[in-house]
Design an enzyme around this catalytic site. Sequence first.
Site, PDB file in Angstrom:
ATOM      1  CG  HIS A  26       4.394  -1.683   1.947  1.00 41.60           C
ATOM      2  ND1 HIS A  26       3.073  -2.049   1.956  1.00 41.60           N
ATOM      3  CD2 HIS A  26       4.996  -2.416   2.915  1.00 41.60           C
ATOM      4  CE1 HIS A  26       2.874  -2.966   2.888  1.00 41.60           C
ATOM      5  NE2 HIS A  26       4.018  -3.210   3.486  1.00 41.60           N
ATOM      6  CG  HIS A  35      -0.250  -0.298   2.514  1.00 42.44           C
ATOM      7  ND1 HIS A  35       0.624   0.610   3.081  1.00 42.44           N
ATOM      8  CD2 HIS A  35      -0.275  -1.367   3.336  1.00 42.44           C
ATOM      9  CE1 HIS A  35       1.087   0.104   4.212  1.00 42.44           C
ATOM     10  NE2 HIS A  35       0.569  -1.103   4.388  1.00 42.44           N
TER      11      HIS A  35
END
Length: 283
Positions: free
Chosen positions: A42, A39
């Site tokens: 990250h 997501h």
Amino acid sequence: MSASPLSAARDVAGLRAAVNGWRKAGLSVGLVPTMGALHEGHLSLVRTAKARCDRVVASLFVNPRQFAPHEDFERYPRDEAGDSTLLASAGCDLLFAPERTVMYPEGFSTNVIVTSVSTPLEGEMRPHFFGGVATVVTKLLLQCLPDAAFFGEKDYQQLLVIKRLAHDLDMPIEIVGCPTVREHDGLAMSSRNAYLNADERRVAGRLNLVLHEAIKAVRGGAAIVDAEAEASRHLSAAGFTSIDYVAIRDAETLERLDELRDPARVLAAAWLGKTRLIDNMEV
Ligand code: PAF
């Protein structure tokens, strides 16, 4: 090699060949360890790594050793092709996606155990967890040998554990903590948010607000134990089904504080049905 948009190494030799090539060209290397289901949190790690290092490796390995048998290892979301596309768009240069047998071949017998910061909070609730994390992160750091490795502050205790092990084991690798990325209502981004149904998702947005309220309370002079208890009550009233902890601790050691002093951190873990959410903030 894979059909993914990003070139992928599947074993340590492939990873090291790429990293050694970059090193010979005088380039610095950053590592972003992940378990996939990526997501924006990250991707912000990848962008930060890319701003700091010439080349970025992201690892993708759902590490069985950090899940207890009753936990969500089997249902943990997996989408390597999607992750690979996202990583490429964020500027990642190489995906390291080893099979389980590469990370834990037959006969693997080593566990990395960090004491002190591993012991309270998550360490009490998930006794298997930090041993699994410390072991796999030690392997990833030694396999890649980056200049720096990037971890989210959302897993704040994990970040402290990794900093401790890199320091204790004299690893010449900088461990960089990066700010938590949040949804519009302040919910910390997490791969596990995908488990929440619509009602749970609405309640989940309360967690960060309750932590803000606890910070305001202790900054306003409330006793730490009272602020913690009040925050737990608010979470239950909001619809959290079980509260593992709300704790205001020393931000470096995670030791209990008799009274507020800097640096302090509020950390919480609470359940919505079968989904466990964690969050933390600087006090
Ligand atoms: O935070 C995670 O995603 C994992 O714990 C990590 C650091 C990749 C180790 O498996």
